[in-house]
Structures are given as C-alpha cells and as structure tokens.
Design a protein around this motif. Structure first.
Motif, PDB file in Angstrom:
ATOM      1  N   GLN A 144     -29.552  -5.808  -5.304  1.00  0.00           N
ATOM      2  CA  GLN A 144     -30.654  -5.851  -6.268  1.00  0.00           C
ATOM      3  C   GLN A 144     -30.672  -4.596  -7.136  1.00  0.00           C
ATOM      4  OE1 GLN A 144     -33.870  -6.431  -3.468  1.00  0.00           O
ATOM      5  NE2 GLN A 144     -33.906  -8.641  -3.800  1.00  0.00           N
ATOM      6  N   GLN A 145     -30.289  -3.444  -6.559  1.00  0.00           N
ATOM      7  CA  GLN A 145     -30.234  -2.221  -7.344  1.00  0.00           C
ATOM      8  C   GLN A 145     -29.197  -2.319  -8.460  1.00  0.00           C
ATOM      9  OE1 GLN A 145     -29.586   1.096  -4.734  1.00  0.00           O
ATOM     10  NE2 GLN A 145     -31.606   0.955  -3.778  1.00  0.00           N
ATOM     11  N   VAL A 146     -28.079  -2.985  -8.182  1.00  0.00           N
ATOM     12  CA  VAL A 146     -27.059  -3.164  -9.209  1.00  0.00           C
ATOM     13  C   VAL A 146     -27.622  -3.984 -10.367  1.00  0.00           C
ATOM     14  CG1 VAL A 146     -24.848  -4.263  -9.741  1.00  0.00           C
ATOM     15  CG2 VAL A 146     -25.098  -2.911  -7.662  1.00  0.00           C
ATOM     16  N   ARG A 147     -28.312  -5.063 -10.051  1.00  0.00           N
ATOM     17  CA  ARG A 147     -28.881  -5.914 -11.098  1.00  0.00           C
ATOM     18  C   ARG A 147     -29.950  -5.163 -11.892  1.00  0.00           C
ATOM     19  NH1 ARG A 147     -27.662 -11.443 -10.199  1.00  0.00           N
ATOM     20  NH2 ARG A 147     -29.471 -12.039 -11.445  1.00  0.00           N
ATOM     21  N   PRO A 159     -20.848  -7.044  -5.243  1.00  0.00           N
ATOM     22  CA  PRO A 159     -21.579  -7.707  -6.334  1.00  0.00           C
ATOM     23  C   PRO A 159     -20.751  -8.009  -7.578  1.00  0.00           C
ATOM     24  CG  PRO A 159     -22.140  -5.378  -6.227  1.00  0.00           C
ATOM     25  CD  PRO A 159     -21.279  -5.663  -5.030  1.00  0.00           C
ATOM     26  N   PHE A 160     -19.497  -7.552  -7.610  1.00  0.00           N
ATOM     27  CA  PHE A 160     -18.658  -7.805  -8.784  1.00  0.00           C
ATOM     28  C   PHE A 160     -17.566  -8.832  -8.505  1.00  0.00           C
ATOM     29  CE2 PHE A 160     -20.201  -3.394  -8.985  1.00  0.00           C
ATOM     30  CZ  PHE A 160     -21.014  -3.512 -10.097  1.00  0.00           C
ATOM     31  N   THR A 161     -17.621  -9.459  -7.340  1.00  0.00           N
ATOM     32  CA  THR A 161     -16.679 -10.516  -6.992  1.00  0.00           C
ATOM     33  C   THR A 161     -17.448 -11.694  -6.414  1.00  0.00           C
ATOM     34  OG1 THR A 161     -16.322  -9.569  -4.780  1.00  0.00           O
ATOM     35  CG2 THR A 161     -14.813  -8.870  -6.529  1.00  0.00           C
ATOM     36  N   ALA A 162     -16.766 -12.819  -6.293  1.00  0.00           N
ATOM     37  CA  ALA A 162     -17.383 -13.987  -5.681  1.00  0.00           C
ATOM     38  C   ALA A 162     -17.678 -13.674  -4.215  1.00  0.00           C
ATOM     39  CB  ALA A 162     -16.439 -15.190  -5.803  1.00  0.00           C
ATOM     40  N   PRO A 163     -18.678 -14.300  -3.612  1.00  0.00           N
ATOM     41  CA  PRO A 163     -19.421 -15.456  -4.116  1.00  0.00           C
ATOM     42  C   PRO A 163     -20.677 -15.120  -4.922  1.00  0.00           C
ATOM     43  CG  PRO A 163     -19.998 -15.085  -1.836  1.00  0.00           C
ATOM     44  CD  PRO A 163     -18.957 -14.054  -2.173  1.00  0.00           C
ATOM     45  N   THR A 171     -22.283 -10.625  -9.886  1.00  0.00           N
ATOM     46  CA  THR A 171     -23.360 -10.348 -10.827  1.00  0.00           C
ATOM     47  C   THR A 171     -22.809 -10.363 -12.254  1.00  0.00           C
ATOM     48  OG1 THR A 171     -24.492  -8.951  -9.206  1.00  0.00           O
ATOM     49  CG2 THR A 171     -25.127  -8.700 -11.514  1.00  0.00           C
ATOM     50  N   PRO A 172     -23.304 -11.215 -13.122  1.00  0.00           N
ATOM     51  CA  PRO A 172     -22.793 -11.236 -14.507  1.00  0.00           C
ATOM     52  C   PRO A 172     -23.421 -10.111 -15.316  1.00  0.00           C
ATOM     53  CG  PRO A 172     -24.503 -12.874 -14.235  1.00  0.00           C
ATOM     54  CD  PRO A 172     -24.302 -12.262 -12.875  1.00  0.00           C
ATOM     55  N   PRO A 173     -22.725  -9.622 -16.356  1.00  0.00           N
ATOM     56  CA  PRO A 173     -23.292  -8.575 -17.218  1.00  0.00           C
ATOM     57  C   PRO A 173     -24.267  -9.161 -18.227  1.00  0.00           C
ATOM     58  CG  PRO A 173     -21.100  -9.132 -17.986  1.00  0.00           C
ATOM     59  CD  PRO A 173     -21.341  -9.967 -16.741  1.00  0.00           C
ATOM     60  N   GLY A 174     -25.230  -9.906 -17.726  1.00  0.00           N
ATOM     61  CA  GLY A 174     -26.133 -10.624 -18.616  1.00  0.00           C
ATOM     62  C   GLY A 174     -26.924  -9.721 -19.539  1.00  0.00           C
ATOM     63  N   ALA A 175     -27.385  -8.582 -19.019  1.00  0.00           N
ATOM     64  CA  ALA A 175     -28.173  -7.673 -19.859  1.00  0.00           C
ATOM     65  C   ALA A 175     -27.344  -7.150 -21.020  1.00  0.00           C
ATOM     66  CB  ALA A 175     -28.688  -6.512 -19.006  1.00  0.00           C
ATOM     67  N   PHE A 176     -26.047  -6.894 -20.786  1.00  0.00           N
ATOM     68  CA  PHE A 176     -25.175  -6.411 -21.862  1.00  0.00           C
ATOM     69  C   PHE A 176     -24.854  -7.536 -22.846  1.00  0.00           C
ATOM     70  CE2 PHE A 176     -23.094  -2.512 -19.679  1.00  0.00           C
ATOM     71  CZ  PHE A 176     -24.360  -2.018 -19.410  1.00  0.00           C
ATOM     72  N   GLU A 177     -24.665  -8.725 -22.326  1.00  0.00           N
ATOM     73  CA  GLU A 177     -24.381  -9.860 -23.206  1.00  0.00           C
ATOM     74  C   GLU A 177     -25.553 -10.128 -24.139  1.00  0.00           C
ATOM     75  OE1 GLU A 177     -21.395 -12.339 -20.217  1.00  0.00           O
ATOM     76  OE2 GLU A 177     -23.538 -12.765 -20.237  1.00  0.00           O
ATOM     77  N   ARG A 178     -26.760  -9.934 -23.638  1.00  0.00           N
ATOM     78  CA  ARG A 178     -27.928 -10.131 -24.502  1.00  0.00           C
ATOM     79  C   ARG A 178     -28.025  -9.038 -25.569  1.00  0.00           C
ATOM     80  NH1 ARG A 178     -29.773 -12.139 -19.575  1.00  0.00           N
ATOM     81  NH2 ARG A 178     -30.446 -10.099 -18.822  1.00  0.00           N
TER      82      ARG A 178
END
Length: 285
Positions: free
Chosen positions: A80-83, A242-246, A249-256
C-alpha cells in the motif's frame, strides 16, 4: 488473461500446500508404524497420545499462524505504501511542473520538459525495469537531474522567484526520496530467511497429526489447513513484489499525468539525456 493467470497461480500454490500437508501425513504414518492393532474406536494410538499430538499440533499451528499474519500485514503495508508513494510522487511532479511555469524564464521550458521526459521514461521503461531487473531507469534519473540542476542554477531576483525556486528544489527532493523507496521495495528478496521457516512450519504442523488415521474427515481438515496456508503464502509472495505478477502495481498516477498539460510538452533532446545517463554506472536503459 492476467486474471486467469493469477487465478491459476493461486490454485497452484493452494494445491501444492494441500499436497505437502497430506504427503507429510502419509509419510509420517509410513515412517512411524502403528504400535498396536486398531481399537474399537478405529484408532491405533491411545487417547493420551492423541491428546498430546493434538495439543502439540495446535500450538505449532497457532505460532505458525501468528508468523504468517505478521508477515502478511507487513507486506500488505509495504504494498500500500508503494501505491500511495506513486500518488504522492505524481503530486510532487505536478507541483514542480506548474511552479516552473509560475517562475518564468529561464527555467520554465527546461524544467517542464524535464518533468515530461521523466514521466514518460518511468511509464515506458522504468516500470518494466523494476519488475525485470529490480532497478531504476538511468534515463529517468537524467531527466530528474536536468530539472534539479536548472532550478539550482537559477538566479532568483524577486521574493516570488526565491520562494518558487526553494519549493521546486524541495519537491524534486521528494521525488528522489520516492524513487529510492521504490527501488528498495523492488530489490527486496525474502530468500531463505522466510521461505524455509514457512515450509518447515507447514510440515511441522502436519506431523503430529499422523496419530490420526487417514480417514476422509482427517484428510479434509488437513487439506483445509493446507489450502488456507497456501493462499496466505501466495498473497505474501504477491505483495512482496509489487512490480511483478500477480499483484503488479500499474503506474496509473503517472499515466494520468500524461493526460494533463504535462503530456503535451515535448521531451528533452535525446542527446542530453543520453549524456547525463551515461554518468551512472552500468548500462543506460
């Protein structure tokens, strides 16, 4: 496809744990043959022995459960800290971008280009590197350095520019902190420190119950324990990476960020990024 693959992986962990528990029970009964013929109740061990075995097994299981719970909670917290760190870093990037615009020339264009370049490298390259090689992109570091050096060299002539320059440098420092944290999480490896106690603990929980015959009820109870332990171990392994499956975590904040004004700004010249990236050790990803 990802959901299906993750589900199959979870089933494999659960199935492996069930087979391990049942296999240990079967092996223990073969290695320690019965001392007498079955009694009227179908048991070959006296009640006192069964009571002692149950008490021992329950205590080991309780201790094992506590260990798994602590590790699970710790890994979930780091996940959660990573996200949350991604969201805070994205806010810092937006602050630097807009504060550079408020500052004016000569730093507006190079700093904004550096932030746009940084975000693109993180999304397009660094995220894959974190999962595959557990490290950060040198080119993203180079883009960050351009923004920092430009702001550091700026000569603020008004109180407004002085305040904006100090804020820009502080927020770039926050970005650096988040990057270091991200790399530490990506490079973390449990190794034998966790997995040996995890597997041995699962085995030791099953051993005391060899005094019970392999009836359907015994197998069901042992299988339930194995399934739950396997599922928890699957989640622990997933949260720890958190950077591999399963649970990648996607870089959603950066993509936005790329959907805002940052995405419309041109990147820095590739030659400058390559030159600065070459200053870092190793290859230039």
């Amino acid at each position: 496809m990802t959901v299906l693959a993750d589900t199959l992986a979870a089933l494999l962990w659960v199935g492996a744990a069930i087979l391990l528990v049942l296999g240990v029970h079967w092996t223990a009964r073969r290695l320690m043959p019965s001392p007498s013929a079955p009694g009227d109740d179908g048991h070959i061990y006296p009640g006192a022995v069964r009571d002692m075995a149950s008490a021992t097994g329950f205590r080991i299981a309780a201790f094992y459960g506590v260990i798994l719970a602590l590790v699970y909670a710790h890994e979930l917290g780091e996940y959660q800290q990573v996200r949350e760190g991604l969201a805070r870093e994205a806010v810092a990037i937006a602050d630097v971008f807009h504060d550079a615009g408020r500052y004016g020339d000569p730093i507006t264009r190079p700093v904004q280009q550096a932030m746009a370049t940084y975000v693109r490298y993180v999304v397009d390259r660094e995220w894959a590197l974190l999962g595959e090689e557990q490290r950060l992109s040198n080119r993203a570091w180079a883009a960050r350095d351009v923004a920092y050096d430009t702001a550091l060299d700026a000569e603020a002539t008004t109180p407004r520019q002085q305040a904006l320059r100090a804020r820009i440098l502080a927020r770039i420092g926050d970005i650096t902190d988040h990057r270091h944290m991200r790399q530490e999480v990506a490079a973390k490896d449990f190794g034998l420190v966790f997995w040996v106690p995890a597997v041995v603990g699962l085995v030791l929980v099953a051993v005391p119950f060899y005094v019970y015959p392999p009836s359907r009820e015994t197998k069901v109870m042992l299988a339930c324990f194995g399934a739950f332990a396997g599922l928890i171990l699957f989640f622990i392994q997933g949260f720890a990476s958190p950077f591999t499956a399963p649970f990648k975590t996607p870089p959603g904040a950066f993509e936005r960020l790329l959907e805002t004004d940052i995405g419309s700004v041109a990147s820095l010249p590739r030659e400058e990024i390559e030159r600065r990236a070459a200053q870092y050790r190793g290859t230039t990803p």
